[in-house]
Design a protein around this motif. Structure first.
Motif, mmCIF file in Angstrom:
data_model
loop_
_atom_site.group_PDB
_atom_site.id
_atom_site.type_symbol
_atom_site.label_atom_id
_atom_site.label_comp_id
_atom_site.label_asym_id
_atom_site.label_seq_id
_atom_site.Cartn_x
_atom_site.Cartn_y
_atom_site.Cartn_z
ATOM 1 N N PRO B 83 9.050 6.846 13.068
ATOM 2 C CA PRO B 83 9.285 7.017 11.618
ATOM 3 C C PRO B 83 9.957 5.802 10.970
ATOM 4 O O PRO B 83 9.936 5.663 9.752
ATOM 5 N N ILE B 84 10.526 4.918 11.807
ATOM 6 C CA ILE B 84 11.214 3.736 11.291
ATOM 7 C C ILE B 84 10.348 2.958 10.299
ATOM 8 O O ILE B 84 10.819 2.511 9.258
ATOM 9 N N TYR B 85 9.058 2.824 10.625
ATOM 10 C CA TYR B 85 8.200 1.958 9.809
ATOM 11 C C TYR B 85 7.951 2.564 8.436
ATOM 12 O O TYR B 85 7.993 1.871 7.422
ATOM 13 N N ILE B 86 7.688 3.880 8.419
ATOM 14 C CA ILE B 86 7.467 4.548 7.135
ATOM 15 C C ILE B 86 8.756 4.495 6.310
ATOM 16 O O ILE B 86 8.737 4.223 5.108
ATOM 17 N N MET B 261 13.898 -5.567 5.188
ATOM 18 C CA MET B 261 12.811 -4.974 4.397
ATOM 19 C C MET B 261 11.483 -5.096 5.142
ATOM 20 O O MET B 261 11.387 -5.755 6.164
ATOM 21 N N ILE B 262 10.463 -4.539 4.550
ATOM 22 C CA ILE B 262 9.149 -4.577 5.161
ATOM 23 C C ILE B 262 8.674 -6.031 5.356
ATOM 24 O O ILE B 262 8.061 -6.372 6.368
ATOM 25 N N GLY B 263 9.024 -6.896 4.394
ATOM 26 C CA GLY B 263 8.645 -8.309 4.522
ATOM 27 C C GLY B 263 9.287 -8.952 5.744
ATOM 28 O O GLY B 263 8.650 -9.735 6.461
ATOM 29 N N ASN B 264 10.553 -8.613 6.002
ATOM 30 C CA ASN B 264 11.237 -9.149 7.182
ATOM 31 C C ASN B 264 10.580 -8.649 8.456
ATOM 32 O O ASN B 264 10.426 -9.393 9.430
ATOM 33 N N VAL B 281 -1.456 -5.007 11.313
ATOM 34 C CA VAL B 281 -1.449 -3.579 10.967
ATOM 35 C C VAL B 281 -0.496 -3.336 9.800
ATOM 36 O O VAL B 281 -0.852 -2.708 8.805
ATOM 37 N N LEU B 282 0.722 -3.873 9.920
ATOM 38 C CA LEU B 282 1.712 -3.675 8.860
ATOM 39 C C LEU B 282 1.221 -4.271 7.547
ATOM 40 O O LEU B 282 1.392 -3.683 6.477
ATOM 41 N N SER B 283 0.586 -5.451 7.623
ATOM 42 C CA SER B 283 0.078 -6.097 6.408
ATOM 43 C C SER B 283 -1.013 -5.254 5.773
ATOM 44 O O SER B 283 -1.067 -5.103 4.545
ATOM 45 N N ILE B 284 -1.912 -4.716 6.606
ATOM 46 C CA ILE B 284 -3.001 -3.897 6.069
ATOM 47 C C ILE B 284 -2.429 -2.651 5.392
ATOM 48 O O ILE B 284 -2.824 -2.287 4.283
#
Lengths: 354, 309, 258
Positions: B83-86, B261-264, B281-284
């Motif tokens: 869940p960390i990514y969401i 953040m997501i960018g980091n 994957v994260l970029s998509i």
């Protein structure tokens, strides 16, 4: 517009026609006077391109960037460069000065027999501190407890930064727990993560980029960082006539040592100039100039006589035999362990303040 | 005939930018986006699909039998496993949202005034908005670090006031607040300019007519100016929200230990961890989320316009 | 409009300008600061300007950045305006997505993608590859602003011109272009700003020996970003401002919506 583009193309092409050595390096990692003398000797021009982090350089070369002759990676970046077939084996006959290198820095696990790499300079990763404040608070900087032990940190809350680097921070936490800096044992990693998470609320930031400045200003009292940066911070503090100096010592639990080496890229346009440059840099005097400029450790035995005495005295820059035993080079992590660490690091970075 | 002419001019106008973006954006990016379905190389980069085969010749390594060793959906699985990514996505969207709203509140009055100022000053006033952004990004952030830092006037003044109420000194630099302030600062011109470009053309006669009909200032704003300016608001919001979402330098520099953040995270995959597939994957996921949001906004925007007309 | 309410608005606008200029003021003041640290005021000096004028690498990096930003904003504005017009006039599916995606996609992925792309084509990396990459991410910014300007515009004028016998091109040149000029100018300014300040994509698309100002400055991060950078930033701003004023004098009205 088209004409302008064309002119630029021609200009870019012309630059390659003369004798140019393209060096892909850290900024400020080669003394200007050394460059000048080398240019005079080889009758060529040295053009440097800089990277701000080892990983930027690796990503760019992995993707296939070309045009550079010599690159200056840290130990753990050597295997990826070798395994991805990006560097060429060295012809030792063209490097007579190789004999100057201290045997203790040759044959590192990253490149047995130094087939591809030649040691260039090293730094240790340690704790730098505001000497007045640390004395006033009666803290002991010679142990990693100063950045990990909540009881100690309570006195310096918000005045501590640690490196924004998963390998370095986990290595320090592992050593603090009495484990090897290169451990990949999941239980020991979990323990290290625990240590980091307990200490995190006391830190001001993960900082690899501006802790020299923050230390010198007095905004930060304790910083986990590189010996050459602490050397610079101390010089800056003196120049700014501070009431404090920036001290730095090795930790009793052990420290990591980053040995930077020079390598010749497979795609090097001018390997001949690359060899000339490497041999030139292996000369004792030439090599000493970098140490005198930035306070880096020097693996070149012949350089000792040219290094300024006050730098030679600093034990964190020139560790004695006893201290050397506790210095470890970080091994290259690949595949699964690297991804496991990546996950732990993300958890550390996203953990909420309690 | 008319239809035909329309077709020709459609391709004349949309053709060149379309071609450019396909060649220098879509094709290269699709190659890299495909990395999301591949395995990382052991030493960085990607597990090669082309290499030397047993016979020593260069050939495609992947075939109909072994493709499972080369292509995978596992990288997408990793995204949903933890869940960390969401959570990080939600956090970043939240920050970008606050940044966009703050930019809108600051930029609207400014853009409106510039659009209404005498013609001869307009260009100068617009230029003055963007001029500070021709200095280097890092230096501007450094300037904010001086302003927000413990030795800075702002921090000292704020803490001086707090001390009167018996509240201990607060740290401004290395905080959420610092991240928002600097994010707003960095993106402000990208809100002002689209708003200005849109507001500048509004017909003053409409407002005068409304005034003659007895509408007060607020009514005139809500009923006329605001609905007409919505295209500018949407454009500005897009140009602030989307770049703010992927920002990693600002949280790195002024965010302290909580500024991840997501960018980091994406930067960490491509650089530190050398895990290009997961970075892709994260970029998509990020790009899809943005496109989805844009589609929703576009749909709402169309609805809004219908109401206004 | 009532003056009274304008006064309140002007006060807010003044504060916003102050917000924009406070950091810039520090940037410029610190270029005269007698300290390497770029963090606290010590005393006045011209030292950093002397350092700058002797620093061939920094100056050439600044020159490269300026040239790349000028070319980029020229081409990106041209293509972006076309894209904005096309998106406004026609129902397109692919173009709006292609315009938005370069803004949405993480820079690092775009940079690596372009690097892999150029390497595959065996394209020598340098100014051209940097410029091509910059144009790709600037088009969207221009297109979105131009479209926002066009939305809700009065089509009657263009139709009237066509009815009077103007060719489509003339109708565009005489009516549409002047009407959307503020949008085009805003887009060009944004493209220039984005290009001159870009680090990530430039890093990956730059070849050996092709340095731009942001690349040069980011490499200083680790040691110290000295006030020399403040000095070059201040000068670059002045120079760009001067260029714009000269352009305004040479082609008066080019910036105006007539």
């Amino acid at each position: 517009m088209k004409k302008l583009l064309l002119a630029l193309l021609v200009a870019a092409g012309a630059a390659h026609a003369e004798d140019v050595l393209h060096l892909y390096n850290w900024n400020n990692y080669l003394a200007p006077e050394t460059v000048k003398r080398f240019e005079a000797e080889c009758k060529c021009k040295v053009v440097q391109d800089y990277y701000g982090a080892m990983e930027e350089m690796l990503a760019k070369l992995s993707a296939g960037a070309k045009g550079y002759d010599v690159v200056v990676p840290t130990g753990f970046a050597i295997p990826p460069l070798v395994k991805q077939n990006l560097v060429q084996p060295l012809d030792k006959a063209k490097l007579p000065n190789l004999k100057n290198v201290d045997a203790g820095f040759m044959n590192s696990p990253f490149d047995e027999g130094n087939k591809f790499s030649v040691p260039y300079a090293f730094t240790t990763t340690l704790v730098g501190y505001n000497d007045a404040k640390i004395k006033e608070l009666g803290l002991d900087p010679a142990s990693w407890a100063i950045i990990f032990d909540p009881a100690v940190l309570a006195k310096i809350k918000g005045k501590v930064t640690v490196l924004d680097d998963s390998r370095e921070l986990f290595a320090a936490a592992l050593m603090y727990n009495g484990f090897s800096a290169n451990s990949t044992n999941p239980e020991e990693w979990a323990k290290a993560k625990e240590t980091i998470l307990k200490a995190k609320p006391f830190w001001a930031a993960f900082n690899t980029q501006s802790y020299i400045k923050e230390l010198t200003l007095g905004n930060i009292w304790v910083a986990h960082g590189y010996s050459s940066d602490m050397f610079q911070a101390n010089l800056d503090a003196k120049a700014a006539k501070r009431k404090f100096g920036i001290g730095y010592v090795l930790q009793k639990e052990g420290n990591t040592l980053s040995l930077d080496s020079v390598m010749v890229l497979k795609s090097a346009p001018r390997p001949d100039l690359a060899y000339k440059f490497i041999n030139f840099m292996l000369d004792g005097k030439n090599s000493s100039e970098l140490t005198n400029m930035i306070g880096s450790g020097n693996p070149n035995a012949a350089s000792a006589q040219f290094v300024q005495p006050d730098i030679k005295k600093i034990s964190a820059v020139f560790p004695d035999a006893e201290a050397k035993k506790k210095l470890v080079q970080l091994s290259a992590l690949e595949g699964k362990p690297l991804r496991e660490l990546n996950k732990l690091w993300t958890q550390v970075k996203t953990a909420k303040k309690k | 005939m008319a239809y035909n002419n329309n077709r020709v001019s459609k391709w004349l106008i949309s053709g060149p930018p379309l071609l450019y973006l396909i060649l220098f954006f879509a094709i290269p990016t699709l190659i890299m986006a495909f990395a999301a379905f591949r395995f990382p190389g052991d030493y960085g980069g990607l597990l090669p699909l082309v290499g030397t085969n047993d016979a020593g010749a260069t050939a495609l390594l992947v075939n109909s039998e072994n493709w499972r060793d080369y292509l995978t959906l596992e990288n997408f699985g990793r995204f949903f496993d933890d869940p960390i990514y969401i959570e990080l996505f939600v956090k970043s969207f939240w920050y970008a949202g606050i940044t966009t709203l703050s930019c809108l509140v600051l930029a609207y009055p400014l853009a409106w005034l510039i659009a209404r100022s005498p013609k001869k000053y307009r260009d100068l006033l617009v230029l003055l908005v963007i001029l500070p952004f021709w200095s280097n990004f890092l230096i501007r952030v450094y300037a904010w670090m001086i302003i927000l830092g413990p030795q800075g006037y702002l921090a000292r003044a704020a803490n001086g006031v707090l001390a009167l109420f018996g509240v201990g000194p607060v740290q401004i630099l290395f905080s959420h607040f610092a991240v928002i302030v600097v994010l707003v600062y960095v993106h402000l011109p990208f809100m002002v300019l689209p708003l200005y470009a849109n507001l500048e053309k509004h017909d003053m006669n409409l407002l005068d007519a409304a005034q003659d009909l007895g509408a007060n200032t607020w009514q005139r704003f809500w009923r006329i100016t605001w609905p007409l300016s919505l295209p500018g608001v949407f454009a500005g919001a897009a140009l602030v929200f989307i770049p703010a979402l992927g920002m990693f330098a600002v949280p790195d520099l002024v965010g302290g230990t909580d500024g991840f953040m997501i960018g980091n995270l994406i930067k960490q995959q491509f650089l530190d961890s050398r895990d290009w597939p997961f970075g892709s994957v994260l970029s998509i996921m990020l790009t899809l989320a943005v496109l989805l949001l844009a589609a929703i906004a576009g749909w709402l925007g169309r609805g809004g316009k219908r109401d206004a007309l | 409009m009532h003056f009274k309410q304008n006064k309140v608005l002007w006060a807010i606008a003044g504060l916003v300008y102050a917000f924009l200029y406070l950091p810039l003021l520090i940037v410029v003041i610190y270029s005269f600061n007698d300290s390497r640290l770029n963090a606290e005021w010590v005393g006045f000096t011209l030292h950093w300007y002397h350092v700058l004028f002797a620093d061939e690498q920094m100056l050439s990096a600044a020159r490269n950045s300026l040239v790349i930003a000028l070319i980029t904003s020229g081409i990106a504005t041209f293509l972006g305006t076309m894209a904005g017009l096309a998106m406004y006039k026609y129902k397109l599916r692919l173009l709006p997505v292609l315009v938005l995606t370069p803004i949405a996609i993480p820079e690092i992925l775009m940079g690596l993608s372009l690097l892999v792309f150029f390497v595959t084509l065996n394209f020598t990396m340098g100014f051209v590859s940097i410029t091509l990459a910059h144009i790709a991410f600037c088009i969207g910014f221009v297109a979105i602003v131009v479209r926002a300007r066009l939305q809700g515009m009065d089509e009657a004028l263009v139709e009237a011109a066509r009815d009077l016998g103007a060719t489509p091109f003339n109708a565009f040149r005489l009516i549409t272009l002047p009407l959307i000029m503020p949008g085009i100018v805003a887009g060009a300014l944004m493209a220039f700003t984005l290009s001159i300040d870009d680090f990530v994509i430039t890093y990956f698309t730059a070849g050996a020996g092709a340095t731009t100002l942001p690349l040069q400055i980011y490499s200083m991060l680790k040691i110290a970003v000295t006030p020399e950078v403040n000095a070059i930033s201040s000068l670059l701003m002045l120079l760009t401002l001067a260029l714009i004023f000269i352009a305004g004098k040479l082609a008066p009205g080019a910036l105006h919506a007539e």
